[in-house]
Design an enzyme around this catalytic site. Structure first.
Site, mmCIF file in Angstrom:
data_model
loop_
_atom_site.group_PDB
_atom_site.id
_atom_site.type_symbol
_atom_site.label_atom_id
_atom_site.label_comp_id
_atom_site.label_asym_id
_atom_site.label_seq_id
_atom_site.Cartn_x
_atom_site.Cartn_y
_atom_site.Cartn_z
ATOM 1 N N HIS A 62 -29.908 129.994 134.511
ATOM 2 C CA HIS A 62 -31.344 129.789 134.670
ATOM 3 C C HIS A 62 -32.196 130.796 133.891
ATOM 4 O O HIS A 62 -31.796 131.940 133.708
ATOM 5 C CB HIS A 62 -31.738 129.904 136.146
ATOM 6 C CG HIS A 62 -30.939 129.011 137.033
ATOM 7 N ND1 HIS A 62 -30.497 129.412 138.274
ATOM 8 C CD2 HIS A 62 -30.500 127.738 136.882
ATOM 9 C CE1 HIS A 62 -29.818 128.430 138.842
ATOM 10 N NE2 HIS A 62 -29.805 127.404 138.009
ATOM 11 N N LYS A 72 -35.048 140.520 135.075
ATOM 12 C CA LYS A 72 -34.423 140.462 136.399
ATOM 13 C C LYS A 72 -33.544 141.691 136.607
ATOM 14 O O LYS A 72 -32.933 142.205 135.669
ATOM 15 C CB LYS A 72 -33.528 139.219 136.542
ATOM 16 C CG LYS A 72 -34.254 137.905 136.510
ATOM 17 C CD LYS A 72 -33.254 136.765 136.653
ATOM 18 C CE LYS A 72 -33.922 135.420 136.487
ATOM 19 N NZ LYS A 72 -32.934 134.328 136.524
ATOM 20 N N TYR A 132 -32.439 139.692 143.984
ATOM 21 C CA TYR A 132 -32.992 139.666 142.633
ATOM 22 C C TYR A 132 -34.402 140.239 142.661
ATOM 23 O O TYR A 132 -35.220 139.789 143.454
ATOM 24 C CB TYR A 132 -33.184 138.239 142.121
ATOM 25 C CG TYR A 132 -32.036 137.295 142.188
ATOM 26 C CD1 TYR A 132 -31.442 136.847 141.013
ATOM 27 C CD2 TYR A 132 -31.589 136.766 143.399
ATOM 28 C CE1 TYR A 132 -30.413 135.920 141.053
ATOM 29 C CE2 TYR A 132 -30.565 135.847 143.440
ATOM 30 C CZ TYR A 132 -29.972 135.428 142.270
ATOM 31 O OH TYR A 132 -28.961 134.516 142.311
ATOM 32 N N ASP A 168 -27.914 122.082 138.126
ATOM 33 C CA ASP A 168 -27.188 122.924 137.176
ATOM 34 C C ASP A 168 -26.212 122.130 136.325
ATOM 35 O O ASP A 168 -25.935 122.518 135.187
ATOM 36 C CB ASP A 168 -26.462 124.054 137.921
ATOM 37 C CG ASP A 168 -27.428 125.097 138.464
ATOM 38 O OD1 ASP A 168 -28.616 125.069 138.104
ATOM 39 O OD2 ASP A 168 -26.997 125.939 139.270
#
Length: 174
Positions: A62, A72, A132, A168
């Site tokens: 992603h 991130k 995250y 996905d």
């Protein structure tokens, strides 16, 4: 904290320095001053937490499209995962290369992922949880992904695939 550059320009595996005694341990997961030494100056604006029940599950790959690209910082707080990033920055010397590292509750390592990277992981244990930090807010309509088994990237996942979402599985090839 020890910042170890990966083979992909601008990304780091971060090893903390826990201090412990008979009560347990304490460690810093983030320090603005220490992160400035690797050039990180953006504010973290969002924190997400994922739980994945089944060993062998793949989530990813992603990313958010400009102008909502994000940095991130990912850490596994339960179980273990094989965490993977792909450099999608056309101007980068590591363009279309991937890097993977084991993140686990036991090793307490984090992965620093620059803007312009796709991110995903495969669970190495049952009941894996990740935290995250994000430098940009999730923006519907600007999310995208790279197919987890794109032959142009050729990620070497450590386990056979057990679960993956329809979303996905539907990402396109590069």
């Amino acid at each position: 904290m020890i910042f170890e550059p990966t083979s992909l320009d601008g990304s780091y595996v971060i090893t903390p320095s826990p201090r412990g005694d008979n009560r347990g341990w304490f460690m810093r997961s983030f320090c603005k001053q220490e992160f400035e030494t690797i050039g990180h100056t953006k504010e973290w604006v969002q924190m997400n937490h994922s739980f994945t029940a089944t060993k062998g599950t793949i989530r990813g790959m992603h990313f958010q499209i400009k102008p909502y690209g994000e940095i991130k910082l990912v850490r596994c707080i339960a179980g273990a995962v094989f965490d993977v990033i792909i450099d999608l920055r056309e101007e980068s010397p590591s363009y279309l290369q991937w890097f993977g590292a084991e993140l686990s509750a036991g090793n307490k390592k984090s992965l620093y992922i620059p803007e312009g990277f796709a991110h995903g992981f495969q669970t190495l244990t049952e009941d894996a949880e990740l935290l995250y930090l994000h430098s940009a807010y999730y923006t519907p309509g600007y999310e995208s992904g790279v197919l987890y088994n794109d032959p142009k990237i050729n990620i070497q996942w450590p386990l056979p695939l057990t679960e993956i979402s329809e979303r996905d599985k539907s990402h396109t090839l590069l």
